[in-house]
Design a protein around this motif. Sequence first.
Motif, short mmCIF file in Angstrom:
data_model
loop_
_atom_site.label_atom_id
_atom_site.label_comp_id
_atom_site.label_asym_id
_atom_site.label_seq_id
_atom_site.Cartn_x
_atom_site.Cartn_y
_atom_site.Cartn_z
N ALA A 123 0.84 -1.20 0.00
CA ALA A 123 0.00 0.00 0.00
C ALA A 123 0.87 1.25 0.00
O ALA A 123 0.63 2.18 -0.78
N MET A 124 1.88 1.28 0.85
CA MET A 124 2.76 2.46 0.91
C MET A 124 3.52 2.64 -0.40
O MET A 124 3.66 3.77 -0.88
N ALA A 125 4.00 1.56 -1.00
CA ALA A 125 4.72 1.66 -2.27
C ALA A 125 3.80 2.22 -3.35
O ALA A 125 4.19 3.10 -4.14
N TRP A 126 2.55 1.74 -3.39
CA TRP A 126 1.59 2.23 -4.38
C TRP A 126 1.27 3.70 -4.13
O TRP A 126 1.20 4.50 -5.05
N LEU A 127 1.06 4.04 -2.86
CA LEU A 127 0.74 5.42 -2.52
C LEU A 127 1.90 6.36 -2.86
O LEU A 127 1.67 7.46 -3.37
N GLU A 128 3.12 5.96 -2.58
CA GLU A 128 4.27 6.80 -2.90
C GLU A 128 4.35 7.08 -4.40
O GLU A 128 4.72 8.18 -4.80
N LYS A 129 3.96 6.10 -5.21
CA LYS A 129 4.02 6.27 -6.66
C LYS A 129 2.79 7.02 -7.20
O LYS A 129 2.92 7.85 -8.10
N ASN A 130 1.61 6.71 -6.68
CA ASN A 130 0.36 7.21 -7.26
C ASN A 130 -0.32 8.34 -6.47
O ASN A 130 -1.07 9.11 -7.06
#
Length: 112
Positions: free
Chosen positions: A90-97
């Motif tokens: 979730a954090m990786a996706w949020l950091e990107k998107n």
Amino acid sequence: MIHATCHTADNVLCLEFDATPWFSAAGAPSIVELARQGWSSAAIAESLEGRPGYARLHDLVEYAAQRLQSESLEDPTWETFECVVDGSEAMAWLEKNRPDVAASISRAPGDR
């Protein structure tokens, strides 16, 4: 993809699903609150279960409502099912998107 796992309180049904659509549509406060709750919330399943491709999730939510809800009448805090999101995904996706949301979570103490 953001993996999530959902299971009924009696462990009769358990499944994995993609929670990414929820993260795409949810408001920043909802996502920050999810992080504060240890990346666990039934609201994710309830939000996605009516979407195409989420029939198994719908079945799990329906089973929990029909079979387990009566047991929760004595204790309204008892959860009939639980959903947990992979916090690192979730954090990786949020950091990107959604970097603004990721930054909000990272700034708040104890949320990650």
